[in-house]
Design an enzyme around this catalytic site. Structure first.
Site, PDB file in Angstrom:
ATOM      1  N   GLU A 136      12.579  -8.556  49.892  1.00 39.35           N
ATOM      2  CA  GLU A 136      14.051  -8.589  49.787  1.00 39.35           C
ATOM      3  C   GLU A 136      14.567 -10.010  49.940  1.00 39.35           C
ATOM      4  OE1 GLU A 136      14.747  -5.563  52.731  1.00 39.35           O
ATOM      5  OE2 GLU A 136      13.904  -4.076  51.358  1.00 39.35           O
TER       6      GLU A 136
ATOM      7  N   HIS B 172       9.612 -11.530  53.143  1.00 41.73           N
ATOM      8  CA  HIS B 172       9.799 -10.138  52.706  1.00 41.73           C
ATOM      9  C   HIS B 172      10.314 -10.140  51.263  1.00 41.73           C
ATOM     10  CE1 HIS B 172      11.380  -6.082  52.441  1.00 41.73           C
ATOM     11  NE2 HIS B 172      10.573  -5.780  53.446  1.00 41.73           N
TER      12      HIS B 172
ATOM     13  N   GLY C 196      11.569   1.624  50.059  1.00 42.79           N
ATOM     14  CA  GLY C 196      12.836   2.348  50.095  1.00 42.79           C
ATOM     15  C   GLY C 196      13.005   3.355  48.966  1.00 42.79           C
TER      16      GLY C 196
ATOM     17  N   ASN D 214      10.577  -2.625  60.694  1.00 44.54           N
ATOM     18  CA  ASN D 214      11.488  -3.637  60.148  1.00 44.54           C
ATOM     19  C   ASN D 214      12.837  -2.951  59.971  1.00 44.54           C
ATOM     20  OD1 ASN D 214      12.928  -5.492  58.690  1.00 44.54           O
ATOM     21  ND2 ASN D 214      11.668  -5.363  56.825  1.00 44.54           N
ATOM     22  N   TRP D 215      13.750  -3.259  60.885  1.00 43.98           N
ATOM     23  CA  TRP D 215      15.050  -2.585  60.855  1.00 43.98           C
ATOM     24  C   TRP D 215      15.943  -3.081  59.721  1.00 43.98           C
ATOM     25  CZ3 TRP D 215      16.721  -2.370  66.759  1.00 43.98           C
ATOM     26  CH2 TRP D 215      15.994  -1.350  67.382  1.00 43.98           C
ATOM     27  N   LYS D 216      15.573  -4.214  59.100  1.00 47.13           N
ATOM     28  CA  LYS D 216      16.426  -4.814  58.055  1.00 47.13           C
ATOM     29  C   LYS D 216      17.834  -5.016  58.639  1.00 47.13           C
ATOM     30  CE  LYS D 216      13.314  -2.859  54.702  1.00 47.13           C
ATOM     31  NZ  LYS D 216      13.042  -2.371  53.360  1.00 47.13           N
TER      32      LYS D 216
ATOM     33  N   GLY E 122       9.954   0.452  57.218  1.00 43.84           N
ATOM     34  CA  GLY E 122      11.389   0.202  57.064  1.00 43.84           C
ATOM     35  C   GLY E 122      12.205   1.396  57.538  1.00 43.84           C
ATOM     36  N   GLY E 123      12.684   2.204  56.586  1.00 44.40           N
ATOM     37  CA  GLY E 123      13.589   3.318  56.880  1.00 44.40           C
ATOM     38  C   GLY E 123      13.145   4.199  58.043  1.00 44.40           C
TER      39      GLY E 123
ATOM     40  N   SER F  26       7.634   2.947  52.131  1.00 48.09           N
ATOM     41  CA  SER F  26       7.808   4.384  52.333  1.00 48.09           C
ATOM     42  C   SER F  26       6.753   5.005  53.261  1.00 48.09           C
ATOM     43  CB  SER F  26       7.858   5.120  50.987  1.00 48.09           C
ATOM     44  OG  SER F  26       8.970   4.661  50.225  1.00 48.09           O
TER      45      SER F  26
ATOM     46  N   GLU G 122       3.207  -5.078  50.626  1.00 43.19           N
ATOM     47  CA  GLU G 122       4.317  -4.160  50.364  1.00 43.19           C
ATOM     48  C   GLU G 122       4.611  -4.129  48.864  1.00 43.19           C
ATOM     49  OE1 GLU G 122       6.788  -3.713  54.261  1.00 43.19           O
ATOM     50  OE2 GLU G 122       7.728  -5.189  52.980  1.00 43.19           O
TER      51      GLU G 122
HETATM   52  P1  13P Z   1      10.612   1.407  53.612  1.00 45.67           P
HETATM   53  O1  13P Z   1       9.650   1.854  54.685  1.00 45.67           O
HETATM   54  O2  13P Z   1      12.028   1.806  53.889  1.00 45.67           O
HETATM   55  O3  13P Z   1      10.133   1.753  52.257  1.00 45.67           O
HETATM   56  O4  13P Z   1      10.632  -0.200  53.710  1.00 45.67           O
HETATM   57  C1  13P Z   1       9.425  -0.881  53.704  1.00 45.67           C
HETATM   58  C2  13P Z   1       9.697  -2.294  54.065  1.00 45.67           C
HETATM   59  O5  13P Z   1      10.288  -3.034  53.317  1.00 45.67           O
HETATM   60  C3  13P Z   1       9.246  -2.759  55.393  1.00 45.67           C
HETATM   61  O6  13P Z   1       9.326  -4.139  55.489  1.00 45.67           O
END
Ligand code: 13P
Length: 249
Positions: free
Chosen positions: A96, A94, A172, A9-11, A233-234, A212, A166
């Site tokens: 967020e 998600h 993050g 997930n590149w956000k 994510g990251g 993470s 999640e």
């Molecule tokens: P991180 O892997 O950066 O913690 O993000 C997780 C996430 O929100 C994937 O959708």
């Protein structure tokens, strides 16, 4: 045996030229994996990513969609639009989006239905806050979110859905749930699905962990009894790191 799925997930990261370079670099690194590889990219990267990933085993997803097909919804993109350019997957709900864009269990359910109606495969997200976890309510929160997300869906529809657990406190932050905690939470989602549908549906649904995930913890997480892969994510923004997660075996 359920397949393993690794979704990035590149956000709100990566310009189209960066997306294309990333996919070109990733392609040879993951070409022999038995696992499903998905990149969920920003809207403006979708078309470029779809072109660059043609004839590879990398699948492309969006990160959100509207539940209506068209109309006066300035700034929104519909499932029908995503499907029309060849998108296969879409992240729904998600944390967020729930936190910053007022998404609710009800809109999550509407979006899942609209995604399925457009033959997109939703990756629906659930997860508890730190306060809910500390109050001993994590399992209650995630099973309730699961139930509401899947409201009115048939078991045939469920076969096209993945759910990502999640925990919000792990996103993050560098804090990962222990593999045991994450597996227990995901097992409780599977049990909820067994209650709502049946054993076969529960045994076949793909359930992912996110929060993470890194190359160094992916194997431990993904080889537990109930975790079928990750929503990353990251670490999905770094091609070497992401390829190691895809090739965690
Ligand atoms: P991180 O892997 O950066 O913690 O993000 C997780 C996430 O929100 C994937 O959708």
């Amino acid at each position: 045996m359920r397949k393993k799925v690794i979704a990035g997930n590149w956000k709100m990261n990566m310009l189209p030229n960066e997306a294309m370079a990333f996919i070109e670099a990733l392609t040879p690194m993951v070409k022999d994996t038995p696992n499903e590889v998905i990149l969920c990219v920003p809207y403006v990267d979708l078309f470029y990513s779809l072109l660059t990933s043609q004839n590879t085993n990398i699948k492309i997803g969006a990160q959100n969609m509207h539940w209506e097909e068209k109309g006066a919804y300035t700034g929104e993109v519909s499932g029908k639009m995503l499907k029309s350019i060849g998108v296969e997957y879409v992240i729904i709900g998600h944390s967020e989006r729930r936190q910053y864009f007022a998404e609710t269990d009800e809109t999550v359910n509407k979006k899942i239905k609209a995604a399925l109606a457009n033959e997109l495969k939703p990756i629906a997200c659930v997860g508890e806050t730190l306060e809910q976890r500390e109050a001993g309510k994590a399992i209650e929160v995630i099973t309730e979110q699961t139930k509401l997300a899947l409201q009115d869906l048939t078991k045939e529809q469920i076969s096209n859905i993945m759910i990502a657990y999640e925990p919000i406190w792990a996103i993050g932050t560098g804090k990962t749930a222990t593999s045991e905690d994450a597996n227990n939470a995901i097992k409780s989602i599977r049990q909820e699905i067994e209650k709502l549908y049946d054993t076969q549906t529960a045994e076949s649904i793909i359930l992912l962990y996110g929060g993470s995930v890194k190359a160094e913890n992916s194997k431990e997480l993904f080889t537990t009894s109930d975790i079928d892969g990750g929503l990353v994510g990251g670490a999905s923004l770094k091609v070497e790191e992401f390829s190691k997660i895809v090739n965690f075996q």
